[in-house]
Motif scaffolding. Structure first.
Motif, short mmCIF file in Angstrom:
data_model
loop_
_atom_site.label_atom_id
_atom_site.label_comp_id
_atom_site.label_asym_id
_atom_site.label_seq_id
_atom_site.Cartn_x
_atom_site.Cartn_y
_atom_site.Cartn_z
N ARG A 1 0.11 -20.69 -26.89
CA ARG A 1 1.02 -19.90 -27.73
C ARG A 1 0.25 -18.89 -28.57
O ARG A 1 0.67 -17.73 -28.72
CB ARG A 1 1.82 -20.83 -28.65
N ALA A 2 -0.90 -19.31 -29.12
CA ALA A 2 -1.70 -18.41 -29.94
C ALA A 2 -2.24 -17.24 -29.10
O ALA A 2 -2.23 -16.09 -29.54
CB ALA A 2 -2.85 -19.17 -30.59
N VAL A 3 -2.68 -17.53 -27.88
CA VAL A 3 -3.20 -16.47 -27.02
C VAL A 3 -2.09 -15.51 -26.63
O VAL A 3 -2.27 -14.28 -26.67
CB VAL A 3 -3.86 -17.08 -25.75
N HIS A 4 -0.92 -16.03 -26.28
CA HIS A 4 0.21 -15.16 -25.92
C HIS A 4 0.65 -14.31 -27.11
O HIS A 4 0.97 -13.12 -26.96
CB HIS A 4 1.39 -15.98 -25.40
N LYS A 5 0.67 -14.90 -28.30
CA LYS A 5 1.06 -14.15 -29.50
C LYS A 5 0.07 -13.03 -29.78
O LYS A 5 0.47 -11.89 -30.08
CB LYS A 5 1.15 -15.11 -30.68
N ALA A 6 -1.23 -13.32 -29.67
CA ALA A 6 -2.25 -12.30 -29.88
C ALA A 6 -2.14 -11.20 -28.81
O ALA A 6 -2.25 -10.01 -29.12
CB ALA A 6 -3.63 -12.92 -29.86
N TYR A 7 -1.92 -11.59 -27.56
CA TYR A 7 -1.78 -10.62 -26.48
C TYR A 7 -0.60 -9.68 -26.71
O TYR A 7 -0.70 -8.47 -26.54
CB TYR A 7 -1.61 -11.36 -25.15
N ARG A 8 0.55 -10.26 -27.13
CA ARG A 8 1.73 -9.43 -27.41
C ARG A 8 1.47 -8.48 -28.58
O ARG A 8 1.90 -7.34 -28.57
CB ARG A 8 2.94 -10.31 -27.70
N LYS A 9 0.74 -8.97 -29.60
CA LYS A 9 0.48 -8.13 -30.76
C LYS A 9 -0.49 -7.00 -30.41
O LYS A 9 -0.29 -5.85 -30.83
CB LYS A 9 -0.10 -8.99 -31.89
#
Length: 75
Positions: A24-32
């Motif tokens: 989730r943290a990686v996906h959130k950073a990627y989206r940001k």
């Protein structure tokens, strides 16, 4: 580096990569970073109606109204 230390490191990395929180943290950073909008709604994961607790409270109120001791026949 000792071979047992490399084995422990590989196990720890594999465990981290498989964890849902890390993903989730990686996906959130990627989206940001890529300015991709969130796909998840902001209002409680898309719930728009009454919650389960509201249904529970309504059911309890209904059952309390229908109790037999509240409807005593006249003496």
């Amino acid at each position: 580096m000792a071979p047992w230390l490399a084995l422990i490191e590989a196990w720890a990395v594999a465990k981290l990569v498989r964890s849902p929180a890390f993903n989730r943290a990686v996906h959130k950073a990627y989206r940001k970073i890529n300015r991709i909008p969130d796909t998840e709604p902001k209002n409680g994961l898309g719930r728009t109606g009454p919650s389960t607790f509201d249904h529970f409270k309504d059911e309890l109120k209904t059952q309390l109204k229908e109790l037999t001791w509240q409807k005593r026949p006249p003496k």
